[in-house]
Write a protein that holds these residues in place. Structure first.
Motif, PDB file in Angstrom:
ATOM      1  N   CYS A 247      12.843  20.344  13.664  1.00 49.47           N
ATOM      2  CA  CYS A 247      13.059  21.086  14.908  1.00 49.47           C
ATOM      3  C   CYS A 247      14.112  20.341  15.709  1.00 49.47           C
ATOM      4  O   CYS A 247      14.175  19.115  15.666  1.00 49.47           O
ATOM      5  CB  CYS A 247      11.763  21.137  15.720  1.00 49.47           C
ATOM      6  SG  CYS A 247      11.917  22.097  17.249  1.00 49.47           S
TER       7      CYS A 247
ATOM      8  N   MET B 119      14.462  20.646  19.063  1.00 48.71           N
ATOM      9  CA  MET B 119      14.170  20.700  20.490  1.00 48.71           C
ATOM     10  C   MET B 119      13.786  19.341  21.090  1.00 48.71           C
ATOM     11  O   MET B 119      13.825  19.160  22.297  1.00 48.71           O
ATOM     12  CB  MET B 119      13.058  21.723  20.766  1.00 48.71           C
ATOM     13  CG  MET B 119      13.430  23.143  20.391  1.00 48.71           C
ATOM     14  SD  MET B 119      14.802  23.750  21.404  1.00 48.71           S
ATOM     15  CE  MET B 119      15.915  24.348  20.159  1.00 48.71           C
ATOM     16  N   GLY B 120      13.342  18.422  20.226  1.00 41.55           N
ATOM     17  CA  GLY B 120      13.158  17.039  20.668  1.00 41.55           C
ATOM     18  C   GLY B 120      12.088  16.768  21.725  1.00 41.55           C
ATOM     19  O   GLY B 120      12.239  15.821  22.511  1.00 41.55           O
ATOM     20  N   CYS B 121      11.015  17.546  21.764  1.00 40.38           N
ATOM     21  CA  CYS B 121       9.939  17.247  22.725  1.00 40.38           C
ATOM     22  C   CYS B 121       9.381  15.856  22.425  1.00 40.38           C
ATOM     23  O   CYS B 121       9.164  15.506  21.261  1.00 40.38           O
ATOM     24  CB  CYS B 121       8.835  18.290  22.633  1.00 40.38           C
ATOM     25  SG  CYS B 121       9.468  19.963  22.887  1.00 40.38           S
TER      26      CYS B 121
ATOM     27  N   PHE C  84       6.562  14.341  22.825  1.00 41.46           N
ATOM     28  CA  PHE C  84       5.181  14.123  22.360  1.00 41.46           C
ATOM     29  C   PHE C  84       4.969  14.628  20.940  1.00 41.46           C
ATOM     30  O   PHE C  84       3.902  14.493  20.367  1.00 41.46           O
ATOM     31  CB  PHE C  84       4.191  14.847  23.292  1.00 41.46           C
ATOM     32  CG  PHE C  84       4.622  16.247  23.637  1.00 41.46           C
ATOM     33  CD1 PHE C  84       4.423  17.278  22.729  1.00 41.46           C
ATOM     34  CD2 PHE C  84       5.269  16.519  24.831  1.00 41.46           C
ATOM     35  CE1 PHE C  84       4.863  18.565  23.022  1.00 41.46           C
ATOM     36  CE2 PHE C  84       5.704  17.805  25.142  1.00 41.46           C
ATOM     37  CZ  PHE C  84       5.496  18.830  24.224  1.00 41.46           C
ATOM     38  N   CYS C  85       5.995  15.236  20.343  1.00 41.80           N
ATOM     39  CA  CYS C  85       5.802  16.024  19.117  1.00 41.80           C
ATOM     40  C   CYS C  85       6.331  15.306  17.882  1.00 41.80           C
ATOM     41  O   CYS C  85       7.485  14.852  17.861  1.00 41.80           O
ATOM     42  CB  CYS C  85       6.505  17.368  19.281  1.00 41.80           C
ATOM     43  SG  CYS C  85       6.514  18.368  17.782  1.00 41.80           S
TER      44      CYS C  85
ATOM     45  N   THR D  57       7.052  16.614  14.987  1.00 43.36           N
ATOM     46  CA  THR D  57       8.165  17.365  14.384  1.00 43.36           C
ATOM     47  C   THR D  57       9.459  17.054  15.117  1.00 43.36           C
ATOM     48  O   THR D  57      10.506  16.819  14.508  1.00 43.36           O
ATOM     49  CB  THR D  57       7.906  18.887  14.461  1.00 43.36           C
ATOM     50  OG1 THR D  57       6.652  19.171  13.870  1.00 43.36           O
ATOM     51  CG2 THR D  57       8.985  19.654  13.758  1.00 43.36           C
ATOM     52  N   GLY D  58       9.366  17.075  16.445  1.00 43.24           N
ATOM     53  CA  GLY D  58      10.553  16.805  17.264  1.00 43.24           C
ATOM     54  C   GLY D  58      11.154  15.450  16.941  1.00 43.24           C
ATOM     55  O   GLY D  58      12.369  15.269  16.964  1.00 43.24           O
TER      56      GLY D  58
ATOM     57  N   GLY E 276       8.889  23.556  13.857  1.00 43.57           N
ATOM     58  CA  GLY E 276      10.047  24.347  14.227  1.00 43.57           C
ATOM     59  C   GLY E 276       9.844  25.200  15.457  1.00 43.57           C
ATOM     60  O   GLY E 276       8.717  25.433  15.890  1.00 43.57           O
ATOM     61  N   GLU E 277      10.953  25.652  16.014  1.00 44.36           N
ATOM     62  CA  GLU E 277      10.926  26.509  17.187  1.00 44.36           C
ATOM     63  C   GLU E 277      11.300  27.926  16.727  1.00 44.36           C
ATOM     64  O   GLU E 277      12.461  28.186  16.393  1.00 44.36           O
ATOM     65  CB  GLU E 277      11.913  25.959  18.238  1.00 44.36           C
ATOM     66  CG  GLU E 277      12.250  26.900  19.363  1.00 44.36           C
ATOM     67  CD  GLU E 277      11.045  27.521  20.057  1.00 44.36           C
ATOM     68  OE1 GLU E 277      10.068  26.817  20.363  1.00 44.36           O
ATOM     69  OE2 GLU E 277      11.071  28.745  20.280  1.00 44.36           O
TER      70      GLU E 277
ATOM     71  N   CYS F  95       8.822  26.958  22.906  1.00 38.76           N
ATOM     72  CA  CYS F  95       8.987  25.941  23.938  1.00 38.76           C
ATOM     73  C   CYS F  95       9.743  26.516  25.135  1.00 38.76           C
ATOM     74  O   CYS F  95       9.904  25.853  26.149  1.00 38.76           O
ATOM     75  CB  CYS F  95       9.723  24.733  23.366  1.00 38.76           C
ATOM     76  SG  CYS F  95      11.416  25.115  22.893  1.00 38.76           S
TER      77      CYS F  95
END
Ligand code: SAH
Ligand code: SF4
Length: 346
Positions: free
Chosen positions: A111, A113-115, A117-118, A120-121, A158-159, A192
Motif C-alpha cells: 500500500c 498510503m503509509g499510515c 500504525f499499519c 502493510t503501510g 492495500g487501499e 483511508c
C-alpha cells in the motif's frame, strides 16, 4: 503476453468469442467455469478441445496459490498468504461467523498510503491486484475449506480506492449472476479517505457498506498517523461521506483504532462526537494491533469504555469490534511482512 480472462465481463467475453467465430452461449459456459474456480481450460469439459486450445494461446486463468496458512486455535480464523503468477504476495483472512463465512481480501500487494500504525503501510507498495486476483483469493479459500463464502470485506492489504477501476470491476464480477453472485449488501469496502474517489463511488450507488478509517478526531492527530489526511483533510472527508450517505442511503461505518495516549482521551471522544453529530453512521472502535517498530500500544479497557460512553451520550452508536484470530495476527500486513523478513534473513 496472454490476457487475463477472469477479469473480463461476460459481455466482453461474448464479443471476444464472436470475433473468434464462436457462438455466444460459449461465453456463458466459459464465464461460469471461470467463476466456479477452475484453474485450467482443460477442466471446462463442455467446451470443445479445439476451442480450449485457442483459449490457452490467447488467455491465462489467474489463481492465488497458498504460500502460508495460519489457523487460530481460538476461533478457527484462517489467515492466508497468497502468491500470484509473478511471485507477488498478499494476505487474506477467512472468518467464520454464525451467519456464514466472511473473507477479508487484499486489493493491492502492499500500500502506498503509509499510515504509521499499519504493517502493510510499513512494508511499501509493489503493485495493484487485478480483479481476477481478488476473485482468486476467494476461490482458493472456498476450495481449501470446502465452503461457500457469503460476505466479503475489502479490508486486507492495500487501499481499494487507490486501485479504483480494478476494484469496481471486481465488484461487478463478484456480484454478477453467473459469477459468485455475492450481492453488494454482503460486501464492505474500507478506505483511508481518498476523497474524489468517494464521490465517484457514491455516484455509482452500489449498496455496499462503506467503512472509513478515521482513527482520529481532528486534523492534527490524523495528519500525524495518516499521511493521506495532508492531501484530503477531515472536513473534505466528512463532506464526501455526507454526500455518500445522501446518494446511497447507506450508513457509513467509521473505523477508529484506539491507540494509548494518541487518540483515546475523553476530549478526543467529545471532539469526534461533535464532528459526526447527525450523520447516518456507526463508530467501530478497535484496540490498535501493535505492529513492531511503531511504538503504539492498545488503549486501556477503561479508556475504551469511557470513549464509547461519551459517543453514545451524544447519540452516536459505537461498538468495540470483536477481534478474531488474535493469536495469528489476523489483521493484514503482518504475515507478508514477516515472510519478507525471513527471505532477507536467508
Ligand atoms: N486501506 C484501507 C483498507 C485496508 S486496512 C483502509 O485503510 O481502510 C483495514 C483496516 O485495518 C483499516 O481500518 C485500517 O485503518 C486498519 N488497521 C491498519 N493497521 C491497524 C492496526 N495496527 N491496528 C488496528 N487496525 C489497523
Ligand atoms: Fe494502506 Fe489502509 Fe494500511 Fe493505511 S491502513 S497503510 S491505507 S492498508
Amino acid at each position: 503476453m496472454p490476457e487475463d480472462i477472469k477479469s473480463m465481463y461476460e459481455n466482453e467475453l461474448k464479443d471476444a468469442l464472436a470475433a473468434m467465430g464462436e457462438p455466444s452461449y460459449r461465453a456463458a459456459q466459459i464465464y461460469q467455469w471461470l467463476h466456479s474456480g477452475v484453474k485450467s481450460f482443460d477442466e471446462m469439459t463442455n467446451i470443445p478441445k479445439r476451442l480450449r486450445e485457442k483459449l490457452v494461446n490467447k488467455y491465462y486463468i489467474s489463481s492465488a496459490a497458498i504460500e502460508k496458512k495460519l489457523i487460530s486455535a481460538y476461533d478457527n480464523t484462517k489467515k492466508y498468504l497468497f502468491s500470484f503468477y509473478d511471485g507477488e504476495t498478499a494476505e487474506s483472512v477467512l472468518m467464520s461467523y454464525h451467519h456464514g463465512y466472511t473473507s477479508c481480501i487484499s486489493t493491492q500487494a502492499g500500500c502506498r498510503m503509509g499510515c504509521t500504525f499499519c504493517a502493510t503501510g510499513k512494508s511499501g507498495f509493489s503493485r495493484n491486484l487485478t480483479p481476477s486476483e481478488m476473485i482468486a483469493q476467494l476461490q482458493t479459500e472456498q476450495l481449501d475449506n470446502g465452503i461457500r463464502i457469503s460476505n466479503i470485506v475489502l479490508m486486507g492489504m492495500g487501499e481499494p480506492l487507490d486501485n479504483f477501476d480494478n476494484v469496481v470491476r471486481f465488484l461487478h464480477l463478484v456480484s454478477s449472476e453467473h459469477g459468485m453472485n455475492i450481492g453488494m449488501r454482503h460486501i464492505s469496502l474500507s478506505t483511508c479517505g481518498i476523497v474524489p474517489k468517494i464521490y465517484e463511488l457514491a455516484d455509482m450507488k452500489f449498496q455496499l457498506t462503506l467503512s472509513v478509517s478515521l482513527h482520529a478526531p481532528n486534523n492534527r492527530i490524523r495528519s500525524r498517523t495518516m499521511p493521506v489526511n495532508r492531501r484530503y483533510d477531515m472536513d473534505q472527508l466528512l463532506k464526501a461521506c455526507r454526500y455518500y450517505i445522501q446518494q446511497t442511503n447507506r450508513r457509513i461505518s467509521f473505523e477508529y483504532a484506539m491507540i494509548d495516549g494518541v487518540n483515546d482521551s475523553d476530549n478526543d471522544a467529545r471532539e469526534l462526537a461533535s464532528r459526526l453529530k447527525g450523520m447516518l453512521c456507526h463508530v467501530n472502535l478497535i484496540p490498535v494491533n501493535s505492529v513492531g517498530g511503531t511504538g503504539y500500544k492498545k488503549s486501556k479497557k477503561d479508556r475504551m469504555k469511557s470513549f464509547i460512553s461519551i459517543l453514545e451520550k451524544s447519540g452516536i452508536t459505537a461498538t468495540v469490534r470483536r477481534t478474531l484470530g488474535s493469536d495469528i495476527n489476523a489483521s493484514c500486513g503482518q504475515l507478508r511482512r514477516s515472510a519478507a523478513k525471513e527471505e532477507q534473513a536467508e
